[in-house]
Scaffold this active site. Structure first.
Site, PDB file in Angstrom:
ATOM      1  N   HIS A  18     -12.891  11.467   1.801  1.00  0.00           N
ATOM      2  CA  HIS A  18     -11.539  11.533   2.339  1.00  0.00           C
ATOM      3  C   HIS A  18     -11.498  12.282   3.674  1.00  0.00           C
ATOM      4  O   HIS A  18     -11.956  13.417   3.757  1.00  0.00           O
ATOM      5  CB  HIS A  18     -10.619  12.247   1.343  1.00  0.00           C
ATOM      6  CG  HIS A  18     -10.653  11.631  -0.018  1.00  0.00           C
ATOM      7  ND1 HIS A  18     -10.316  12.312  -1.149  1.00  0.00           N
ATOM      8  CD2 HIS A  18     -11.003  10.399  -0.425  1.00  0.00           C
ATOM      9  CE1 HIS A  18     -10.441  11.525  -2.205  1.00  0.00           C
ATOM     10  NE2 HIS A  18     -10.860  10.348  -1.794  1.00  0.00           N
ATOM     11  N   TYR A  24       0.789  12.127   1.308  1.00  0.00           N
ATOM     12  CA  TYR A  24      -0.294  12.159   0.337  1.00  0.00           C
ATOM     13  C   TYR A  24      -1.642  12.174   1.031  1.00  0.00           C
ATOM     14  O   TYR A  24      -1.893  11.412   1.962  1.00  0.00           O
ATOM     15  CB  TYR A  24      -0.241  10.938  -0.592  1.00  0.00           C
ATOM     16  CG  TYR A  24      -1.477  10.881  -1.426  1.00  0.00           C
ATOM     17  CD1 TYR A  24      -1.597  11.694  -2.561  1.00  0.00           C
ATOM     18  CD2 TYR A  24      -2.562  10.099  -1.047  1.00  0.00           C
ATOM     19  CE1 TYR A  24      -2.743  11.702  -3.302  1.00  0.00           C
ATOM     20  CE2 TYR A  24      -3.731  10.095  -1.784  1.00  0.00           C
ATOM     21  CZ  TYR A  24      -3.813  10.903  -2.914  1.00  0.00           C
ATOM     22  OH  TYR A  24      -4.961  10.917  -3.637  1.00  0.00           O
ATOM     23  N   ASP A  70      -5.169   4.645   1.626  1.00  0.00           N
ATOM     24  CA  ASP A  70      -4.495   4.664   0.331  1.00  0.00           C
ATOM     25  C   ASP A  70      -2.984   4.718   0.549  1.00  0.00           C
ATOM     26  O   ASP A  70      -2.471   5.714   1.066  1.00  0.00           O
ATOM     27  CB  ASP A  70      -4.968   5.906  -0.446  1.00  0.00           C
ATOM     28  CG  ASP A  70      -4.381   5.971  -1.841  1.00  0.00           C
ATOM     29  OD1 ASP A  70      -3.702   5.016  -2.264  1.00  0.00           O
ATOM     30  OD2 ASP A  70      -4.632   6.981  -2.526  1.00  0.00           O
ATOM     31  N   HIS A 122      -0.992   4.719  -1.909  1.00  0.00           N
ATOM     32  CA  HIS A 122      -0.597   5.588  -3.008  1.00  0.00           C
ATOM     33  C   HIS A 122       0.749   5.209  -3.592  1.00  0.00           C
ATOM     34  O   HIS A 122       1.479   6.046  -4.112  1.00  0.00           O
ATOM     35  CB  HIS A 122      -0.620   7.052  -2.567  1.00  0.00           C
ATOM     36  CG  HIS A 122      -1.024   7.972  -3.673  1.00  0.00           C
ATOM     37  ND1 HIS A 122      -0.122   8.633  -4.454  1.00  0.00           N
ATOM     38  CD2 HIS A 122      -2.237   8.319  -4.156  1.00  0.00           C
ATOM     39  CE1 HIS A 122      -0.749   9.365  -5.351  1.00  0.00           C
ATOM     40  NE2 HIS A 122      -2.046   9.186  -5.188  1.00  0.00           N
TER      41      HIS A 122
END
Lengths: 432, 432, 432, 432
Positions: free
Chosen positions: D149, D185, D236, D238
């Protein structure tokens, strides 16, 4: 009969069908397998000999990765099953052979059947004194336009190769470019000297689908700009990327107006064609690996491909291929029979018979056939002006010099010609 | 070419395809139409004559309700379009003829093309010195089993007719029964003496779909009980009821194990087949009225019928029919080519060539061919032991005695053979 | 890299994957093929020998109609391809072998791969000192219930056979009855003495789908009435009727509550399952002829069958079969692996390993294994109380006495064990 | 039995299956739950102890938002249900546990089952003296490539983070960027020091889907331009935007060639995948929130996602996950098991066992595992050269230092670790 019912007057059928005896007077006397490799590629050719002196036929049964398995299937099983049968009963022999193994529809048995099937069409043509294309409905075009292979380490080199081929009269060019650091399908076999250089070995090759799909649009950006809009460009994904990558690539190639894009998916991923269609208007040619009708009928029926490109010997010969051409015609799909180096010249002649007689012919793949092959196979179809031409002889118009063929035995190879083992960077197996 | 781009080296194609000059050395010299009615039915036969003395072919172009329109289409349009072309180019001639009218796919033009197409196959067979079935792949069965027509005013009479036919060796019987007070298709033509008695005239007939669908189950209840389980029974709805009635009837006939149920819907109601399939397990044979691939391809592709039963001359001859047989084979559908009295003996010979060579042959309809017809058409296929047999002659194996044919001109008829005008009890038109 | 773009910092991948060198320390030393026919059926067994003295595995590669083609495929291609590889890399070996032939998914190559694959699982089990079912997740049931075959010339004889089998403890009986005047699948091989009597020969057999479908409901009417509602009855259509007949038969058998109905369609007619489902609530078991995932994945995915019944060696061994069992579990389909006489005892042991460890196990077909086989294959799974039991030994728990095996060479046979040639009354080929 | 019918001879089944008695001699002696939080994340680990001294297994049951409910489910329900059962019966225990709660397929019970299931696979591997990946079919690749990440407040900061990670050998980077004025996020947890900094708290966060979807394309425009075409970028969503926004975003990200786009929709919006596919060729990875097969099977079967990314403990452990991998393989979908900070090291080891043995492995998510965790869990898989490597120990190859674990109790938290409460600008709840 149901208990107590009336006596039915149902008449008996006539006496049972002939059991292998010939009706036309010409029967199969022997089925022989000839192995030869004039250009280093393992070819399998079948010779069906008849009870008529001097009358025989040739068929292609070339499964270059498993030739000896095909040989065994023919010699041990088809040969005894077929000796004595009428040479004319091609359809019946195909159907009876197909179910004689109970389990069916695989490349070994299909190739074995193809060897016999093409040979029987060759014989029928000779009996009729007509080229096979005439039996199949006659000529629908003068010759079959072909596409040939251009490749190189960089787009500029591919362009140069294209120009050479265009000077020689080719209008359809399948172009592949190297991806730095990785093996790339279709690139190593540069064919300037017209002898197919075998690129298949047992070394493990490294492959990156991601690097490849980034590279290909650059190639066609270059080629279309350099060569102008008229030449027909083709490309072969060769089933080497995950499905969504093939979909993206088809979409990204749309601006370059490919004549077609070959084999975007492995046969096991047929279910992705519907999505590909949603993202691209590039014509799709598919199927060199198909061996089972469950693989190709649904795609045609649903109009998800534009060209059927099966390897004729791998689906069982001319008999299923002509029905497949008919199927395609009802759905607007054209033919583009597989024509690589591992089709024997006999197989090329069979491709040509279908090409010439099919209204829905699209294009014919062609790999240069070397001089050695042409000597071993007199009558091999010639390519000139960018097209393949019939020699107008009866049957498939091709012969085999067995003595010469024997001078080119299979080359030594650690694993007998297995397809190269391609692996991703992490070592996982890459299809194919 | 892209503005400012480099000069592409795109090579020119070769010279245009021949324009009507013959390559094989045998060309079409003339196309003639022969009209004759040996049994009172208006037959149309085409004779293609070639540049080779004595070499000609015959084809069936019989559209008994519009024969003169077919004749005009051939003589005025196909004849000049085709003279000089190579007799071998059957596929090419079919395609070129097909689009030569721009508007196409109708019974007049399809029959005209069929006359030529069958004649060309006949010629090719003669050149090859082989029966046409051999060109199409060879014999897959000894002979083609046929079904014949039984009928009567009452079930008991139909049973009696069936028994007579069974004694003669027939195992497949299409049974129709009269509906009191109404005309009924297939009932009037009692054929004991083997001369087809013309049931078609121009009187208006009255018809009640409701009375008919009540009547038919009674017939099969009687026949199955009387004749036992083994004889194969068939029935023809002949498209004469509203779709939901046909669906109900198919369902109600399930217990009687028909070999097949013919033509449940008019072509315009094809959309009901899916529903029929949900309600009945009776095999369905369909298609004598089809003239357009939009009518039959979807049904086959969706496996909604079990037998294709088109009238071969009405779809354009052997060339499309052999492709249609191939299409059907991929989907498990069998053939049951239309074989009524208004197929000429030449057309029966063409049916037989396909029957014998198709792996997916199902059954052949047969209407008794009278002695006069057999004299006019020497070589007409014979039926014995419940099957139709090839005479094993080259081509279609059939000839035409033109002098004798001329002795049977078309019968006088107020409306030149129009299909009878069937109307419901209230006077509304009933299909068909 | 795109022209002029920034230098990417993309790190290199690690060094290439091992090229055939063993990591675990145990490698494949040899792959041998053993042919034997203790009961007259041509079995093919593969023995994979390892670099660990005394450690080897056995696999079933039995394609009794083409055994020598399988032998060639293994000895000439898989053997050199696999020697030196780590015995533990079962999944990797399967994938690499699968694509090593380029063309794939046919019965010859799948059987060859199965021979190796089962042997590798056997070896892994021996290394782990656990039965293979333990590696696959452990036992989900004590033993695998089996169905056995009852047959006879008349329903009463079938009933008698059933009663004998029930006395012996069998609760699941596949029942077949003769059709007078025709050969019938599954009837000739009466197995009272427990030695499988080979019913396969090269005589052409006659067959009538119509007579057969009339006969079968009579059998089950009799059996259900005679034997009561509790015993589980099964029936095998064996793909020998046109699709619509199979649909009708399934519908007509609904009242007799079959445990399942086997193989209603030939693989080429998979497209009819949807219609079958509309007409019948009889559970359907399908697939002994499947060799290609395009044949079976769609049926499972669409929930059109209730039991998957593939022949495990014909899809490539335990590795694809355990994934197929998993696929089926997601869709509520149960397993019923093919277990006829032409599965070797090694294959039965592999079936059992999957049966015991699969939550969605349904039933196991079982053909009596004779004493000679049990001597040649010590450890052959035993059947008692109507179920097959594991002997709880490590690996597949089965061995091969090679010296004894050599005493049972393949029987003489004109066409080496080809499937019998079944033809309809008109002589047309009947599948299969 | 039918009234008046004969007495059927249906034999009784054998004695009921064992009820918890061990067959292999090794039984479950105890099931214990260990809670620990070495990095501040609430982990739940299960230890299954056996009757064999010293033989135990570990499993991950981490549901960090509801850990005590999982603990209760195990201790109060699974523990007494399972004590005494044979440790080998993994499949059987899973199925029996699954239905033992009647209501099922939720995260609490699935995690509880996962803890036991992974532990049993661990035990089986130890008994076999083999790593679990060997039981699952062996190694298909050397190591499992991982993605990590990268994030930052601005694209340039994300770029910098990427470069750091690339220098460390990572080739797959999931990139998230802050949206000014809103929580985002994946951005707060900058992980340079390799101690996962907890970003989850109970403060309400504000969120704007519109601002977010405007921001993300800017990020990838920057990154692709700055980092070049070769590094693999991921993102992502999310599940934090309305479905049509996710569809637009996927489409807008197409030019940047993401390796994949994660979790575009909340599980409740699965029905939008078909539309997403029509608009984007970006590969889709989905599923960390799935707990029910109704959520994922249809997506896979319809080929609407490219990577399955479930959290293995949340679907119940290795047993369902290996079947899910098999399901995906049939449909060309690859695996990308969820691997965030709230997977315990035991869970990472289970992920790795599947990664190495699955042919259709795609990528493994990896969150840096800190030193404290590695001390508590000796044997935690190591990541080097951008991939996760097995330590080649038997079972899952991981252990737990219980004394040390006890030193890291759950952190104080007002709502015991609840997922942060994200709300739109107007205060409405935002998923998730």
């Amino acid at each position: 009969m149901i208990e107590g019912g009336p006596e039915p007057a149902i008449p008996p059928a006539w006496e049972p069908y002939r059991q292998g005896d010939s009706i036309s007077g010409v029967a199969i006397r022997d089925v022989r397998v000839i192995l030869t490799a004039p250009e280093g590629i393992r070819l399998v050719v079948v010779k069906v000999e008849t009870t008529e002196p001097g009358l025989y036929g040739l068929g292609c049964a070339t499964f270059t990765q498993r030739p000896l398995a095909v040989k065994t299937a023919i010699e041990e099983y088809l040969r005894p099953f077929l000796i004595g049968r009428d040479v004319h009963d091609i359809e019946d022999i195909w159907q009876a052979s197909f179910v004689s193994s109970y389990w069916r529809s695989g490349p070994v048995l299909n190739n074995a059947m193809s060897g016999v099937d093409m040979a029987l069409w060759d014989i029928k043509g000779k009996i009729a004194n007509l080229p096979v294309y005439q039996l199949l409905g006659g000529k629908t075009r003068e010759a079959a336009e072909v596409y040939v292979h251009a490749s190189g380490p960089e787009p500029a080199a591919v362009e140069e190769h294209c120009r050479e081929l265009m000077v020689e009269g080719f209008r359809y060019l399948r172009c592949q470019v190297a991806v730095a650091g990785y093996s790339t399908y279709g690139v190593s076999g540069r064919t300037k000297d017209r002898h197919y250089r075998v690129s298949i070995d047992t070394r493990q090759e490294r492959w990156s689908p991601e690097a490849y799909v980034r590279r290909v649009p650059e190639l066609f950006e270059h080629l279309r700009s350099a060569l102008g809009p008229e030449v027909e460009l083709l490309h072969d994904i060769h089933e080497r990327v995950p499905p969504i990558h093939a979909i993206r690539l088809a979409s990204e190639l749309d601006p370059y107006r490919l004549f077609f894009l070959e084999d975007p998916f492995a046969p096991e991923d047929n279910g992705y064609f519907r999505q590909l269609r949603q993202h691209s208007v590039t014509p799709i040619a598919m199927g060199e690996l198909y061996v089972n009708q469950a693989e190709y009928v649904p795609l045609i029926q649903q109009r998800l491909i534009d060209f059927i490109r099966v390897h004729i010997s791998d689906i069982g010969g001319i008999t299923p291929a002509r029905k497949l051409a008919a199927l395609c015609e009802w759905f607007g799909v054209r033919t583009a029979w597989h024509g690589p180096g591992d089709v024997s010249p006999v197989g090329h002649a069979a491709n040509l018979a279908l090409d010439l007689s099919s209204s829905n012919f699209g294009i014919q793949e062609y790999s240069f056939i070397g001089e050695r092959s042409r000597e071993v196979f007199p009558g091999t179809p010639e390519v000139r002006d960018g097209a393949m031409w019939s020699n107008e002889q009866s049957g498939l118009g091709i012969d085999l010099d067995e003595a010469l063929a024997a001078r080119y035995p299979y080359p030594e190879h650690p694993v007998n010609g297995a397809w190269p083992e391609v692996r991703r960077v992490d070592g996982g197996v890459q299809k194919p």
